[in-house]
Write an enzyme that holds these catalytic residues in place. Sequence first.
Site, PDB file in Angstrom:
ATOM      1  N   ASP A  83       0.799  -1.230   0.000  1.00  0.00           N
ATOM      2  CA  ASP A  83       0.000   0.000   0.000  1.00  0.00           C
ATOM      3  C   ASP A  83       0.834   1.284   0.000  1.00  0.00           C
ATOM      4  OD1 ASP A  83       0.744  -0.991   2.527  1.00  0.00           O
ATOM      5  OD2 ASP A  83      -0.816   0.115   3.568  1.00  0.00           O
ATOM      6  N   GLU A 141      -0.756  -2.259   5.167  1.00  0.00           N
ATOM      7  CA  GLU A 141       0.231  -2.217   6.263  1.00  0.00           C
ATOM      8  C   GLU A 141       0.169  -0.898   7.008  1.00  0.00           C
ATOM      9  OE1 GLU A 141       3.555  -1.334   8.628  1.00  0.00           O
ATOM     10  OE2 GLU A 141       3.253  -0.289   6.746  1.00  0.00           O
ATOM     11  N   GLU A 142      -0.009   0.194   6.267  1.00  0.00           N
ATOM     12  CA  GLU A 142       0.058   1.522   6.889  1.00  0.00           C
ATOM     13  C   GLU A 142      -1.058   1.742   7.906  1.00  0.00           C
ATOM     14  OE1 GLU A 142       2.514   3.406   6.660  1.00  0.00           O
ATOM     15  OE2 GLU A 142       3.540   2.972   4.773  1.00  0.00           O
ATOM     16  N   ARG A 179      19.186  -6.712  13.444  1.00  0.00           N
ATOM     17  CA  ARG A 179      19.101  -6.583  14.895  1.00  0.00           C
ATOM     18  C   ARG A 179      18.392  -7.809  15.469  1.00  0.00           C
ATOM     19  NH1 ARG A 179      18.890  -2.886  19.138  1.00  0.00           N
ATOM     20  NH2 ARG A 179      17.251  -3.375  20.607  1.00  0.00           N
ATOM     21  N   HIS A 361       8.016   8.430   4.324  1.00  0.00           N
ATOM     22  CA  HIS A 361       6.761   9.179   4.541  1.00  0.00           C
ATOM     23  C   HIS A 361       6.919  10.672   4.238  1.00  0.00           C
ATOM     24  CE1 HIS A 361       4.478   5.980   7.103  1.00  0.00           C
ATOM     25  NE2 HIS A 361       5.388   5.406   6.336  1.00  0.00           N
TER      26      HIS A 361
HETATM   27 NI    NI Z   1       6.669   0.847   5.205  1.00  0.00          NI
END
Ligand code: NI
Length: 401
Positions: A83, A141-142, A179, A361
């Site tokens: 998305d 996802e957002e 990580r 973003h």
């Molecule tokens: Ni993303």
Amino acid sequence: MNQETLRERVAAVLPEVTRVRHDLHAHPELSGDEKRTARLVSEHLGRLGIEHDTNVGGTHGVVATIRGRARDGATFALRGDMDALPIEEESDAPYRSTVPGVMHACGHDGHTANLLGAAMVLHAMRDDLAGNVRLLFQPAEEVVRGAEALVEAGAVDGVGAILMLHGWPDLAVGKIGVRNGPAMASSDSFRLEIRGRGGHAAYPHDTVDPVLVGAQVVTALQSVVAREVSPLSPAVLSVSTFHAGTAHNVIAGEAELSGTWRTLDPALRERMPGVVERVIAGVCAALRAEYTFDYHWGTPVVVNDAAVSDLVREVGRDLLGPENVVELADATMGAEDFAYYLQKAPGAMFRLGTGCPHRLHTPGYDFGDAPLAHGIALMVETARRYLLANSAAEPAHYEMV
Ligand code: NI
């Protein structure tokens, strides 16, 4: 497979994968509206003859499986999100967004194209694959809805481990960040309605002022992280909205507040709704107000599994060179709905360098073409080695560089 063969196989799919990324970038779709993107993915998978389901979980999810023919084995899952975001793009690229106010500002065009590229390479090598690869093309996802929907639809049932990558502008192309342990925070939210008794602002003694109660609640909640959470455990409790009142000379009847709670510690997360409500109840009781408290469980903590992360490290060192595998010192308090998959199977996320000068973003962000070759090779080789190490028959051995 030796590195040369892998690189050649990736190079062979790269022109098409690059075209796909440009196409997706030019036609971004908001969370939950990924119709065209899902259709494009499905058409490519169909042309290759890769079995897949569409509209998975009542969303635009596309879930595919590549069945290895070397021997029976485990299933390794790869996830790519699809998305875009409601941001107006600022770009001179020939493939810039054609949709006003919508753009791929988080680089999910790159994630989707990358996963499709991995699918093409893995499908081409299925005769040598010791197990299955599940490909999760995830919508929404957002707004952190897509992963949960795919999990509920059974998309990760039987999966032994799962991997995702996220393009990362702070890392140069050709570098990855890894990580172990907690990598991204849980993100829950709450809504609070405080009910007092409205009245004339000149006669406060006839009222119960919800603005004053709310202000005390906001202040008191700040003591939670300061005095009830270990200073060594990162946590955020923010009251982010506070609405009340209509006029300067009227004391409101009620106030509405909302906020977010984030932590890297799953046990602390579980404890928090009780703590927050205890503080609210105490303040409201002291000041004669009533309240309604709604707690919404959002995304869990993203905890990277050490074994999967180590495998990514090892593949990264072999493909990119040890100097290009960066250990990430800090987790972030941002959230990722990848966490829902991790409640079903161990897995890891890693950052893939995009070297973009613009932040995620923001109107100038672009995943770029250069990271694709690295992202595809890393996903393919991690899947291949995982399956080798986790399938039956002969002991696993890597014939690599
Ligand atoms: Ni993303």
